[in-house]
Motif scaffolding. Structure first.
Motif, PDB file in Angstrom:
ATOM      1  N   SER A   1       0.671  -1.132   0.169  1.00 10.32           N
ATOM      2  CA  SER A   1       0.460   0.291   0.211  1.00 10.32           C
ATOM      3  C   SER A   1       0.877   1.074   0.739  1.00 10.32           C
ATOM      4  O   SER A   1       0.280   2.068  -0.856  1.00 10.32           O
ATOM      5  N   VAL A   2       1.502   1.296   1.146  1.00  9.29           N
ATOM      6  CA  VAL A   2       2.577   1.940   0.778  1.00  9.29           C
ATOM      7  C   VAL A   2       3.661   2.665  -0.214  1.00  9.29           C
ATOM      8  O   VAL A   2       3.519   3.499  -1.099  1.00  9.29           O
ATOM      9  N   LEU A   3       4.229   1.527  -0.892  1.00  4.73           N
ATOM     10  CA  LEU A   3       4.668   1.676  -2.902  1.00  4.73           C
ATOM     11  C   LEU A   3       4.043   2.321  -3.105  1.00  4.73           C
ATOM     12  O   LEU A   3       4.443   2.863  -4.368  1.00  4.73           O
ATOM     13  N   ALA A   4       2.409   1.968  -3.308  1.00  3.52           N
ATOM     14  CA  ALA A   4       1.237   1.748  -4.353  1.00  3.52           C
ATOM     15  C   ALA A   4       1.073   3.362  -4.442  1.00  3.52           C
ATOM     16  O   ALA A   4       1.645   3.906  -5.618  1.00  3.52           O
ATOM     17  N   VAL A   5       1.352   4.296  -3.336  1.00  4.86           N
ATOM     18  CA  VAL A   5       0.942   5.840  -3.189  1.00  4.86           C
ATOM     19  C   VAL A   5       2.201   6.146  -3.098  1.00  4.86           C
ATOM     20  O   VAL A   5       2.246   7.093  -3.988  1.00  4.86           O
ATOM     21  N   LEU A   6       3.190   5.398  -2.695  1.00  2.08           N
ATOM     22  CA  LEU A   6       4.988   6.489  -3.102  1.00  2.08           C
ATOM     23  C   LEU A   6       4.818   6.498  -4.687  1.00  2.08           C
ATOM     24  O   LEU A   6       5.605   7.755  -5.206  1.00  2.08           O
ATOM     25  N   ALA A   7       4.132   5.202  -5.177  1.00  2.00           N
ATOM     26  CA  ALA A   7       4.917   5.203  -6.875  1.00  2.00           C
ATOM     27  C   ALA A   7       3.822   6.228  -7.476  1.00  2.00           C
ATOM     28  O   ALA A   7       4.285   6.574  -8.484  1.00  2.00           O
ATOM     29  N   PHE A   8       2.627   5.608  -7.231  1.00  2.00           N
ATOM     30  CA  PHE A   8       1.242   7.211  -7.968  1.00  2.00           C
ATOM     31  C   PHE A   8       2.250   8.616  -7.461  1.00  2.00           C
ATOM     32  O   PHE A   8       1.905   9.163  -8.302  1.00  2.00           O
ATOM     33  N   ASP A   9       2.828   8.041  -6.966  1.00  2.00           N
ATOM     34  CA  ASP A   9       3.108   9.876  -6.551  1.00  2.00           C
ATOM     35  C   ASP A   9       3.972  10.511  -7.783  1.00  2.00           C
ATOM     36  O   ASP A   9       4.126  11.575  -7.869  1.00  2.00           O
TER      37      ASP A   9
ATOM     38  N   THR B   1      -1.896  20.774  -2.832  1.00  2.00           N
ATOM     39  CA  THR B   1      -2.325  20.111  -1.443  1.00  2.00           C
ATOM     40  C   THR B   1      -3.651  18.381  -1.884  1.00  2.00           C
ATOM     41  O   THR B   1      -3.609  18.665  -1.242  1.00  2.00           O
ATOM     42  N   GLU B   2      -4.100  18.859  -2.984  1.00  2.00           N
ATOM     43  CA  GLU B   2      -5.380  17.672  -2.051  1.00  2.00           C
ATOM     44  C   GLU B   2      -5.371  16.140  -3.175  1.00  2.00           C
ATOM     45  O   GLU B   2      -5.301  15.141  -2.271  1.00  2.00           O
ATOM     46  N   TYR B   3      -3.969  16.611  -3.149  1.00  2.00           N
ATOM     47  CA  TYR B   3      -2.897  15.148  -3.796  1.00  2.00           C
ATOM     48  C   TYR B   3      -2.949  15.033  -2.202  1.00  2.00           C
ATOM     49  O   TYR B   3      -2.666  13.239  -2.284  1.00  2.00           O
ATOM     50  N   ILE B   4      -2.774  15.472  -1.056  1.00  2.70           N
ATOM     51  CA  ILE B   4      -1.936  14.803   0.436  1.00  2.70           C
ATOM     52  C   ILE B   4      -3.441  14.119   0.741  1.00  2.70           C
ATOM     53  O   ILE B   4      -3.407  12.796   1.243  1.00  2.70           O
ATOM     54  N   LEU B   5      -5.015  15.307  -0.155  1.00  3.51           N
ATOM     55  CA  LEU B   5      -5.804  13.854   0.539  1.00  3.51           C
ATOM     56  C   LEU B   5      -6.183  12.913  -0.234  1.00  3.51           C
ATOM     57  O   LEU B   5      -6.881  11.652   0.076  1.00  3.51           O
ATOM     58  N   THR B   6      -5.337  12.713  -1.766  1.00  5.19           N
ATOM     59  CA  THR B   6      -5.633  11.932  -2.685  1.00  5.19           C
ATOM     60  C   THR B   6      -5.205  10.651  -1.458  1.00  5.19           C
ATOM     61  O   THR B   6      -5.431   9.235  -2.208  1.00  5.19           O
ATOM     62  N   PHE B   7      -3.971  10.893  -1.373  1.00  5.05           N
ATOM     63  CA  PHE B   7      -2.753   9.611  -0.807  1.00  5.05           C
ATOM     64  C   PHE B   7      -3.737   8.899  -0.003  1.00  5.05           C
ATOM     65  O   PHE B   7      -2.893   7.939  -0.012  1.00  5.05           O
ATOM     66  N   ILE B   8      -3.775  10.148   0.995  1.00  2.00           N
ATOM     67  CA  ILE B   8      -4.556   9.584   2.230  1.00  2.00           C
ATOM     68  C   ILE B   8      -5.843   8.090   1.801  1.00  2.00           C
ATOM     69  O   ILE B   8      -5.708   7.458   2.553  1.00  2.00           O
ATOM     70  N   GLY B   9      -6.486   9.095   0.936  1.00  6.50           N
ATOM     71  CA  GLY B   9      -7.880   7.903   0.280  1.00  6.50           C
ATOM     72  C   GLY B   9      -7.431   7.025  -0.536  1.00  6.50           C
ATOM     73  O   GLY B   9      -7.748   5.847   0.390  1.00  6.50           O
ATOM     74  N   LEU B  10      -6.644   6.768  -1.234  1.00 10.42           N
ATOM     75  CA  LEU B  10      -5.857   5.835  -1.624  1.00 10.42           C
ATOM     76  C   LEU B  10      -5.473   4.616  -0.187  1.00 10.42           C
ATOM     77  O   LEU B  10      -5.763   3.361  -0.509  1.00 10.42           O
ATOM     78  N   PHE B  11      -4.317   5.569   0.120  1.00 11.43           N
ATOM     79  CA  PHE B  11      -3.556   4.569   1.397  1.00 11.43           C
ATOM     80  C   PHE B  11      -5.073   3.833   2.134  1.00 11.43           C
ATOM     81  O   PHE B  11      -4.897   2.559   2.509  1.00 11.43           O
ATOM     82  N   LEU B  12      -5.802   4.329   2.024  1.00 14.62           N
ATOM     83  CA  LEU B  12      -7.093   3.836   3.562  1.00 14.62           C
ATOM     84  C   LEU B  12      -7.791   2.743   2.757  1.00 14.62           C
ATOM     85  O   LEU B  12      -8.506   2.276   3.665  1.00 14.62           O
ATOM     86  N   VAL B  13      -7.952   2.914   1.366  1.00 12.15           N
ATOM     87  CA  VAL B  13      -8.757   2.305   0.592  1.00 12.15           C
ATOM     88  C   VAL B  13      -8.196   0.714   0.942  1.00 12.15           C
ATOM     89  O   VAL B  13      -8.153  -0.344   0.914  1.00 12.15           O
ATOM     90  N   SER B  14      -6.214   0.987   0.335  1.00 13.44           N
ATOM     91  CA  SER B  14      -6.058   0.024   0.355  1.00 13.44           C
ATOM     92  C   SER B  14      -6.013  -0.794   1.678  1.00 13.44           C
ATOM     93  O   SER B  14      -5.472  -2.250   1.700  1.00 13.44           O
TER      94      SER B  14
END
Length: 88
Positions: A23-31, A46-59
């Motif tokens: 999950s962490v690696l996927a969020v970092l790869a997306f970034d 800063t909207e991407y920070i919320l996207t990263f948090i959302g992606l991480f929580l869903v995963s």
């Protein structure tokens, strides 16, 4: 959403720890690959920070569900083996 496939595979075959790492690696790869400026870990919006948090929580939720399904499958197989032995 393709990164979720890697998270689910990691959860099913390797367990919760590797799924969290995936999950962490996927969020970092997306970034790194998709968020401007590309090929850096810098985030200007800063909207991407919320996207990263959302992606991480869903995963995390999906990996937890996959691990629970794996554990329930193992328990059901164990019970099936015990029941077959009792009938034999």
């Amino acid at each position: 959403m393709l990164y979720l496939v890697a998270v689910v595979i990691a959860a099913v075959y390797f367990g919760r720890g590797p799924a969290i790492l995936a999950s962490v690696l996927a969020v970092l790869a997306f970034d790194f690959f998709f968020v401007p400026p590309r090929l850096t870990f810098v985030v200007f919006d800063t909207e991407y920070i919320l996207t990263f948090i959302g992606l991480f929580l869903v995963s995390l939720v999906i990996s937890t569900l996959a691990v629970q399904a794996r554990e329930q499958t193992m328990v059901a197989r164990h019970r099936e083996t015990e029941t077959a032995e009792l009938y034999a």
